[in-house]
Design a protein around this motif. Structure first.
Motif, PDB file in Angstrom:
ATOM      1  N   PHE A  20       0.755  -1.236   0.000  1.00  0.00           N
ATOM      2  CA  PHE A  20       0.000   0.000   0.000  1.00  0.00           C
ATOM      3  C   PHE A  20       0.784   1.283   0.000  1.00  0.00           C
ATOM      4  O   PHE A  20       0.254   2.346  -0.222  1.00  0.00           O
ATOM      5  N   GLU A  60      -7.050   1.076  -5.818  1.00  0.00           N
ATOM      6  CA  GLU A  60      -7.354   1.315  -4.404  1.00  0.00           C
ATOM      7  C   GLU A  60      -7.336   0.039  -3.574  1.00  0.00           C
ATOM      8  O   GLU A  60      -6.902   0.019  -2.440  1.00  0.00           O
ATOM      9  N   TRP A  87       0.588   5.016  12.943  1.00  0.00           N
ATOM     10  CA  TRP A  87      -0.190   5.470  11.794  1.00  0.00           C
ATOM     11  C   TRP A  87       0.782   6.111  10.845  1.00  0.00           C
ATOM     12  O   TRP A  87       1.196   7.240  11.044  1.00  0.00           O
ATOM     13  N   THR A 128       2.555   7.788   7.497  1.00  0.00           N
ATOM     14  CA  THR A 128       2.309   9.090   6.911  1.00  0.00           C
ATOM     15  C   THR A 128       1.595   8.983   5.586  1.00  0.00           C
ATOM     16  O   THR A 128       1.521   7.929   4.985  1.00  0.00           O
ATOM     17  N   GLY A 151      -1.275  13.218  -0.527  1.00  0.00           N
ATOM     18  CA  GLY A 151      -2.621  13.127   0.007  1.00  0.00           C
ATOM     19  C   GLY A 151      -3.162  11.719   0.068  1.00  0.00           C
ATOM     20  O   GLY A 151      -4.345  11.521   0.221  1.00  0.00           O
ATOM     21  N   LEU A 152      -2.296  10.739  -0.072  1.00  0.00           N
ATOM     22  CA  LEU A 152      -2.770   9.361  -0.023  1.00  0.00           C
ATOM     23  C   LEU A 152      -2.614   8.802   1.376  1.00  0.00           C
ATOM     24  O   LEU A 152      -1.574   8.958   1.992  1.00  0.00           O
ATOM     25  N   VAL A 153      -3.627   8.143   1.853  1.00  0.00           N
ATOM     26  CA  VAL A 153      -3.505   7.499   3.146  1.00  0.00           C
ATOM     27  C   VAL A 153      -2.693   6.231   2.958  1.00  0.00           C
ATOM     28  O   VAL A 153      -2.936   5.464   2.041  1.00  0.00           O
ATOM     29  N   TYR A 190      -2.118   2.988   4.778  1.00  0.00           N
ATOM     30  CA  TYR A 190      -2.528   2.189   5.932  1.00  0.00           C
ATOM     31  C   TYR A 190      -1.441   1.200   6.285  1.00  0.00           C
ATOM     32  O   TYR A 190      -1.620   0.001   6.213  1.00  0.00           O
ATOM     33  N   TYR A 227       0.963  -0.126   8.922  1.00  0.00           N
ATOM     34  CA  TYR A 227       1.337  -0.095  10.330  1.00  0.00           C
ATOM     35  C   TYR A 227       2.689  -0.720  10.565  1.00  0.00           C
ATOM     36  O   TYR A 227       3.283  -0.540  11.592  1.00  0.00           O
TER      37      TYR A 227
END
Lengths: 706, 184
Positions: free
Chosen positions: A88, A250, A653, A655, A660-662, A664, A666
């Motif tokens: 991701f 996505e 969490w 960066t 502007g993309l999350v 995810y 961890y």
């Protein structure tokens, strides 16, 4: 919205209704006064006390293990299997797909661009193609019949309805079987450099992983790219080529690499829409040392189950949701494959039907590709059979394991079962051979094994465990039942005429099974210990390493545990030594066997461990075995970069990457794999490779993969 | 996420206690419902919520993306739940029926229907149940659930769809046998 679409949605509707029903029930729950909003201060204090009590429970001396107490202040972390959220990070939708190697030749760049663009376009047009349905009238009839049957609750033999429509493909021709025992394979390159292969279950049958090496180069996914790094002396690496992979969409992600001589296959899931996934394979010619030359691509529908390289051919298995009885037109129900971006439907002679399609209307799609062939030579088979949980694969046979359940008509009684389908493999061709069923459900791929023409499978039924031996037609030969009633299997290892099974409730019985007489399998010996092992690894002739958890007298987990079992005398397995690491640890090796590392030479093994509590040690731990004794050889912790990130609170969490993309992600800093090449041990985390001296385990270097 | 909640996240991040308490009012029911059904034990569910409230409070300043607050919060909660689960590995703790009664909106336990659904949910594997619950409590998407549970998104999607089918099947079977029972 078209009629077609509405029909498709009908099935989703059932699911939505189910969700609404659960939601209504959850909404009715009235939380107790003690957690009401006005109590938020008290609640905070209560939470703090509980957290502190928890910490206090870990004895001081034991916490000493956490030497690298660098990661303070973050309270919890998600643990992810190595393959988990790997893909991701840093996927940039805007950026054009390009090869970013400084040295990449224009030609290869052009080819990669073209292939990637066509993949991306296909994602949006995949469903819009209209192809003459003529060839699929049998399936149309079948779909209609199935629908009628389900609607009318007609219980007559399901197979009769479409007899003759589809090739059921089951014949009883005797297949050739051969079996070798698995071990972590060590290879040697031309210059006699030792290196580790992926921890494959079956010797000679390669499993995919996020890192591969041929002893000269490391091939690794990192930061949305595929990297080729030349292994140099003294832990050095030289960046040889990098390919920015297609944006997986996505819901997509990067999964696995497969390496076969001069060929490399990169497997990723492409998905932009819920429940619509494509598994894409990019083929690379790596014969010009250190270069990735695009050699075509292919895609199949469905979510990735697993894959293997058997006898020079790559087999990939996906499960897809695209079958719906509400699709009256057959073409909507035909699985698709794309070869170099060109769509084609699976033909009727590639379609199989097996098992409980009535209950689980999903396709299992298998592709077979012989390395070196053109992508257009990909073979494909689709089985309307339901969700495939796991696969087991030898050089000649691929077994699909499908965990299902059977309920009586009144729904009062139900039990789990596992449907098994065997496919013969040859040069990328896949041929259905047999199917069978056993009671109970499997744990993972290690629950299954083939040996001297017999298929053995360990399952957990509702209240007991069993091992079933089946012949090549998957008919039952014998079974061993009643193992550890009320417990379930935690790990399993078949080793020729023997098998080891760990079950658990309060203590960890290690069962040693004698399977030498296929008609009368029996328990040879048993050993009870606290805790349980999640993964069993045969260590030389005499020992078995068990990686798992330690528990107290109540069966509560209080730490990690590594057992060294002495199984020299199978009638009385002994615990030769054990190491307990108290705290909230998790060994990645207990989640995926691919994280287990074994040095090809000496008695050293290791795996990444991580803890919920970042005050504890996180990193890679190496053990050595000598004369039946275990020793913690070295703990290799987080690197500076990770430490810094942890101090910035970025571990809980991560960066966005400025676009502007999350992300995810961890576990970007968790060490996921250890790979040894020559004198160097490389530890792979998502963003970097850390090099250590293989003997002294002294830190040498770090290499950025972003 | 509504602008009001987003505002509260911004304020809470800057250390506004009242804003944090306000955020809690938006999410505590869902948090408790999730913990209760995932753990099957009221006391443990409360503890898990308390621990989450404390952790989130101490960590919220570090939250990078305000709009991801719900996913972040449920990640912490799901970890607390997992920890508890781990602690009683195979000790299957279930809500006793009388407790379930009390939890049902003060009203008497209205229907067997609810009990059936609870039982059907309990029959799912822990992870499958967590996926189903997360898909409804906050309407999380597959990718969000994958992030919360630390799983791979395609597995989450397959499992969600399979689990919902299974629930549907179990309940249909139950209802049918009830109907038959009634007509006899």
């Amino acid at each position: 919205m078209t009629r077609k679409r509405q029909k498709k949605d009908k099935e989703t509707l059932l699911q939505l209704e189910m969700q609404a029903r659960i939601k209504a029930q959850l909404d009715d729950i009235v939380p107790p006064e003690s957690i009401a909003p006005e109590q938020v201060d008290n609640l905070c204090k209560r939470g703090q006390n509980l957290m502190e009590q928890r910490k206090a429970r870990i004895p001081r001396a034991r916490r000493k293990f956490s030497a690298n107490r660098v990661l303070a202040g973050v309270m919890s972390l998600v643990l992810v299997a190595g393959l988990g959220v790997y893909g991701f990070t840093h996927v940039n939708e805007q950026m054009p797909t390009e090869s970013v190697s400084q040295t990449a030749r224009n030609e290869s760049r052009r080819m990669i661009d073209a292939a990637d663009t066509s993949e991306r376009e296909l994602l949006t047009v995949a469903r819009r193609y209209e192809v003459a349905p003529d060839d699929y009238t049998p399936l149309t009839a079948y779909t209609a019949a199935l629908r009628r049957k389900i609607e009318e609750e007609n219980k007559k033999n399901f197979f009769d309805i479409f007899n003759g429509f589809l090739n059921d493909g089951i014949d009883n021709a005797a297949p050739e079987m051969a079996e070798e025992m698995a071990d972590v394979e060590a290879g040697t390159s031309a210059e006699d450099v030792e290196f580790t292969d992926t921890n494959n279950q079956v010797a000679g049958v390669q499993e995919g992983d996020i890192v591969k090496t041929d002893g000269k180069f490391l091939y690794v996914f990192g930061g949305g790219k595929l990297h080729v790094q030349r292994v140099e002396k003294d832990g050095g690496l030289t960046d040889c080529d990098t390919v920015k992979l297609a944006d997986p969409g996505e819901y997509g992600q990067f999964y696995d690499l497969y390496l076969q001589e001069n060929h490399l296959a990169a497997v990723m899931a492409l998905s932009t829409e819920w429940q619509k996934e494509l598994l894409a394979v990019k083929l690379y010619d790596i014969s010009p040392a250190g270069k990735l030359i695009s050699a075509g691509s292919y895609m199949q529908e469905g979510g990735y189950v697993s894959g293997r390289v058997a006898d020079g051919a790559l087999y990939l298995v996906t499960s897809s949701h695209n079958f719906s009885i509400y699709n009256e037109k057959a073409e909507e129900n035909i699985p698709l494959v794309w070869i170099d971006g060109i769509e084609r439907k699976v033909t009727t002679d590639e379609l199989y039907f097996s098992g409980d399609a009535e209950r689980n209307m999903q396709y299992t799609n298998i592709t077979g590709y012989r390395f070196g062939d053109a992508a257009s030579d990909v073979n494909t088979v689709s089985i309307l059979s339901g969700y495939t949980e796991d696969i087991y694969c030898t050089k000649q046979n691929l077994y699909l394991l499908k965990n299902n359940w059977v309920s009586s008509r009144d729904g009062l009684e139900s039990y789990n079962k596992t449907d098994i389908c065997r496919y013969a493999l040859k040069d990328g061709r896949i041929e259905a051979k047999a199917q069978g069923t056993v009671r109970g459900s499997t744990l993972n791929q290690f629950s299954a094994d083939e040996y001297h023409g017999y298929f053995r499978i360990a399952t957990t039924d509702s209240d007991e465990n069993r091992v079933t031996i089946l012949d090549k037609n998957l008919n039952k030969v014998s079974e061993l039942t009643g193992l550890a009633r009320g417990e379930r299997i935690y790990s399993c290892k078949f080793m020729g005429e023997k098998a080891y099974l760990v079950t658990f409730r309060q203590t960890d019985p290690l069962f040693a099974l004698d399977l030498s007489d296929v008609k009368a399998p029996k328990v040879a010996g048993e050993l009870k210990l606290p805790g349980f092992s999640n993964y069993l690894y045969p260590f030389g002739e005499r020992y078995l390493v068990g990686v798992g958890m330690n528990t107290d007298e109540n069966g509560s987990v209080n730490g990690m545990r590594v057992n060294l079992f002495d199984v020299f005398d199978p009638t009385s397995p002994k615990l030769s030594d054990a190491k307990i690491l108290a705290g909230g640890f998790h060994a990645l090796a207990g989640i995926t066997h691919k994280a287990f590392y074994k040095d090809p030479q000496n008695g050293v093994f290791g795996f990444p461990i991580c803890s919920y509590d970042l005050n504890e040690f996180n990193g890679f731990v190496l053990f050595s075995e000598k004369n039946g004794k275990l020793e913690v050889k070295k703990e290799l912790g987080y690197t500076e970069k990770a430490t810094e990130a942890a101090n910035n609170g970025e571990l809980l969490w991560t960066t966005d990457d400025g676009n502007g993309l999350v992300s995810y992600n961890y576990n970007g800093f968790y060490i996921q794999r250890g790979v040894c090449v020559g004198d160097t041990l490389y530890l792979l985390s998502e963003h970097q490779l850390d090099a250590y001296d293989r003997e002294s385990l002294v830190y040498l270097n770090s290499f950025d993969l972003d | 996420m509504t602008p009001i909640i987003l505002q509260a996240v911004y304020r809470a991040k800057s250390g506004d206690k009242a804003a944090y308490a306000e955020l809690y009012t938006y999410y505590y029911r869902q948090m408790y419902a999730y913990a209760l059904y995932a753990l099957g034990h009221p006391q443990d569910a409360e503890d898990a919520v308390a621990q989450t409230v404390y952790c989130a409070y101490t960590e919220i300043a570090k939250l990078r993306r305000e709009e991801s607050f719900p996913t972040w919060l449920f990640t912490i909660l799901s970890n607390q739940v997992k920890r508890k689960k781990k602690a009683y590995v195979e000790r299957r703790v279930q809500i006793p029926l009388e407790d379930l009664n009390e939890l049902a909106d003060g009203a008497p336990w209205q229907s067997e229907e609810k009990l059936d659904l609870y039982k059907a949910l309990s029959s799912l594997k822990d992870t499958d149940r967590a996926i189903v619950l997360l898909s409804v409590v906050e309407n999380f998407t597959g990718k969000e659930i994958a992030a919360i549970l630390g799983m791979n998104p395609s597995t989450v999607r397959s499992r969600l769809s399979r689990s919902l089918k299974r629930l549907h099947q179990l309940l249909t079977a139950n209802e049918e046998s009830d109907r038959k029972g009634a007509s006899v």
